[in-house]
Enzyme design. Sequence first.
Site: not given
Length: 271
Positions: A43-45, A71
Site C-alpha cells: 500500500s505504501e513504499t 504505517h
Amino acid sequence: MKQYVVDAFTDRVFKGNPAAVCLPESWPSDELMANIAMENRFSETAFIVHEPDGWRLRWFTPGGEIDLCGHATLASAYVILRFVEPEASEVRFRTMSGMLTVTRQNGSGNDRRTTGEVLSMDFPAYDLKPTPVTDAMEQALGARPLEAWLGRDLLCVMENEQTVRGLKPDLAALTGLPGLLANITAAGKPGTGFDCVSRSFAPKLNVPEDPVCGSGHCHILPYWSKRLGKATLTAYQASARGGVIQATVNDGRVSLGGSAALFSVGEILPE
C-alpha cells in the site's frame, strides 16, 4: 539502493501492515520512485533521504504519491532507529504534512498486544465535517452507515463491529464516493479492550484494502475521542492481517503508537 520490508503496527511478521522503506543516497526521480512503488505493490513504499537540515520522507502508493501515511512512517522510523541511528531516542521527518516526530517508547510486557518496543508518532488530526449518508454509500459498502464524515478521507460509522468485519464492498463503486480513502468504523465490543474497530479501503490509490491505516486513524480516532469523551484509546484494524494502534488525541494532534517487525533486507538494482 537499500530496501527494508517492515510489518508495522505489529510485533510479529505476517501481521500488521507491510511497507517498503528505501534509503537512497540522493533523491531518485519521481518516475523511478513511482515505478518502485508499483513494483512492490505494497500500500505504501517510503523513501528517506538525509538532507542538510535532517531527514526527509516521502510516501508512494501504487497509484502515486500521498500526503500522509502512518504505517510507512512507523516502518521508516523503525529502520532509522535500528540500523542508522541506534542510539537515538527519536527521529524527525520533514514531509508533505509538516514535521513528524517518532519517539521510542517501552512496550508493556503485561499486554500481549504490545510485547515489543513501541514507537509513538505525532501526527496531525484531520478536521471532520458531517456529510449526508447516501444511497450510493450503502450500495458501495453493502450496509448503510449511521453517520458519515469527511476530512481528507470519507469516514463511515456503522452500527456495530460485526458489520465492519463482514463488509464486502464494491470497490469500483467506492471510487465514486467522496474522499481519498473510505474508512469504516464502529465501537469495539465490550470486554475486548478495543475502543473502536475499523477497516480502510483505497481503490482510488490502487490499494483495495489497507491492512492497518495510520492516516485513516487520524480521522477515526478524533471521532471516537469526542464520541467517547476520552483522550487515550486503543484501536483495532479488522483486516485479514489485523493490527493494533494505541493513541492519544489532544489539541488537533494524534499520537499513534505501535510496534514493528522486520521481514527482509534487500537491494534495489540500478536501472
